[in-house]
Design an enzyme around this catalytic site. Structure first.
Site, PDB file in Angstrom:
ATOM      1  N   ARG A  49      18.459  33.030  58.017  1.00 20.44           N
ATOM      2  CA  ARG A  49      19.083  34.275  58.468  1.00 20.44           C
ATOM      3  C   ARG A  49      18.038  35.320  58.872  1.00 20.44           C
ATOM      4  O   ARG A  49      18.285  36.114  59.789  1.00 20.44           O
ATOM      5  CB  ARG A  49      19.995  34.829  57.370  1.00 20.44           C
ATOM      6  CG  ARG A  49      21.256  33.987  57.177  1.00 20.44           C
ATOM      7  CD  ARG A  49      22.163  34.530  56.109  1.00 20.44           C
ATOM      8  NE  ARG A  49      23.441  33.826  56.083  1.00 20.44           N
ATOM      9  CZ  ARG A  49      24.449  34.120  55.271  1.00 20.44           C
ATOM     10  NH1 ARG A  49      24.325  35.092  54.388  1.00 20.44           N
ATOM     11  NH2 ARG A  49      25.577  33.428  55.325  1.00 20.44           N
ATOM     12  N   LYS A 209      36.391  28.083  48.469  1.00 22.37           N
ATOM     13  CA  LYS A 209      37.110  29.029  49.356  1.00 22.37           C
ATOM     14  C   LYS A 209      38.363  28.363  49.924  1.00 22.37           C
ATOM     15  O   LYS A 209      38.645  28.425  51.126  1.00 22.37           O
ATOM     16  CB  LYS A 209      36.210  29.520  50.496  1.00 22.37           C
ATOM     17  CG  LYS A 209      35.033  30.367  50.026  1.00 22.37           C
ATOM     18  CD  LYS A 209      34.255  30.956  51.200  1.00 22.37           C
ATOM     19  CE  LYS A 209      33.119  31.832  50.721  1.00 22.37           C
ATOM     20  NZ  LYS A 209      32.323  32.399  51.835  1.00 22.37           N
ATOM     21  N   GLY A 347      26.884  29.398  54.419  1.00 23.91           N
ATOM     22  CA  GLY A 347      25.522  29.460  53.903  1.00 23.91           C
ATOM     23  C   GLY A 347      25.022  28.198  53.247  1.00 23.91           C
ATOM     24  O   GLY A 347      23.901  27.740  53.502  1.00 23.91           O
ATOM     25  N   GLY A 370      32.384  33.193  55.185  1.00 26.75           N
ATOM     26  CA  GLY A 370      33.714  33.795  55.133  1.00 26.75           C
ATOM     27  C   GLY A 370      34.128  34.437  56.439  1.00 26.75           C
ATOM     28  O   GLY A 370      35.295  34.336  56.853  1.00 26.75           O
TER      29      GLY A 370
END
Length: 388
Positions: A49, A209, A347, A370
């Site tokens: 990132r 999730k 991630g 997300g």
């Protein structure tokens, strides 16, 4: 999607507040506890990132920006200072990537990377950040003021935070002219392609999730040919269908929805069949897909024209339960070489793919987890709406 972007905008002499995504995994070398003379070290496990932020930083510098003030968060410190979430290790890595000499060894309010680049300390140390407090947002915005009182410019390059209405992503846009950075623009463009994909389109959904990923299935059901499920996602659907998953992690709150969805989609949802349990912390759990199921998934993947992958296959952070994730990554790399469009997000998944050296073998690596899921689920992201 027509966003206001930084391309061909005038940044000459301007102060730019640039929101970046530096929420990366850090580990601590605790060998110093046994050897007091050794200095404790914080190690960046994956700098993907940080590297993704460089094109926008370099573009702004080349465009004549007088100063770039970087805004970023790390972890969930809940509005207070937490030493483990300070940004000084990230400031050091950014300095290295930019081939600069700045070096830090302790927390600061701001990190002077160069004469023109400053990284502010973790925005989430301030309680106003996650509350989207207008006072805090305005305070950040005023950092861009010139000595003559001229307002600065805000650039959002952190797509991974766009699903949250926070002060440094949404609130600040009410006080400054605001634009999308190069990385954010790329994320939106690449993920938008999945909303009208070349068929057959296959979604690989693993990890946790579960509620968010079920919404992705619902939104993409008519455009997706098959959903390959693993991890907690698969465990939840298996239990919903009456299978014994023993002590495996399950999202019990969505069992009814999972069963209904499985029956409605008539064979589109593919689950592991050759269930192999392992012992983890004294519990019998599904920790990875079997070679037989990986082969089954692989055959489907190689027939696809577009693939989206979010969520690791098993408990991949612990060997030998990384075999399934590693195998799927290699299959996607072969598919990409064949001309298949492959998009990897989340991630844990992107970090794993990057770590084994296959990130550049995929069509696109998304920095978001997300936010990517909510985007593909059809939600309007607060951090994007303000840039339209």
């Amino acid at each position: 999607m027509n966003m206001k972007t930084i391309m061909n905008k005038n940044f000459a002499g301007k102060k730019v507040l640039l929101r970046v995504d530096f929420d990366i995994p850090l580990t601590t070398n605790d060998t110093c506890l046994a050897e007091p003379r050794r200095k404790r070290q914080t190690i960046i496990s994956d700098d993907l990132r940080i590297r993704a932020s460089l094109p926008t930083i370099e573009y702004l510098l080349k465009s004549g920006a007088a100063k770039i003030i970087l805004l970023a968060h790390l972890g969930r410190p809940k509005g207070k200072f937490v030493p483990a979430y300070t940004l000084w290790p990230i400031a050091n890595r950014l300095s290295e990537l930019l081939k600069l000499k700045a070096k830090f060894s302790s927390p600061k309010d701001e990190y002077q990377i160069s004469e023109k680049i400053v990284l502010l300390e973790n925005t989430r140390f301030n309680p106003g950040e996650e509350k989207n407090d207008p006072k805090y947002a305005k305070k950040l915005a005023r950092l861009g003021d010139s000595p003559h009182g001229e307002a600065g410019i805000f650039v959002n390059d952190a797509f991974a935070t766009c699903h949250r209405a926070h002060a440094s992503t949404e609130g600040i846009t009410h006080f400054l002219p605001s634009y999308a950075g190069l990385q954010l623009e790329k994320e939106v463009n690449e993920l938008s392609k999945l909303l009208n994909p070349a068929r057959p389109f296959v979604c690989i959904l693993g990890g946790a999730k579960v509620s968010e990923k079920i919404k992705v299935i619902e939104n993409l059901a008519q455009k997706t040919d098959q959903f390959l499920l693993s991890g907690v996602m698969a465990n939840t659907f298996l239990k919903a269908l009456g299978k014994d998953v023993k002590d495996s992690a399950v999202a019990d709150d969505v069992l009814d929805k999972a069963k209904k969805l499985y029956l409605e989609l008539k064979g589109k949802i593919i689950l592991p069949e050759d269930l192999i349990f392992g012992n983890f912390e004294g519990k019998q759990m599904l920790l990875d897909n079997s070679p037989k199921d990986i082969e089954k998934f692989g055959n489907i993947i190689m027939e696809a024209k577009t693939i989206f992958w979010n969520g690791n296959i098993g408990k991949s952070e612990i060997k030998p339960f990384d075999k399934g994730t590693r195998a799927i990554a290699k299959i996607l790399a072969r598919a990409t070489k064949k001309g298949v469009i492959t998009v990897v997000a989340g991630g844990d998944t992107t970090g794993f793919v990057d770590k084994i050296g296959l990130a550049n073998k995929m069509s696109y690596i998304s920095m978001a987890g997300g936010a990517a899921l909510e985007f593909l689920a059809g939600k309007k992201l607060p951090g994007i709406k303000t840039l339209l």
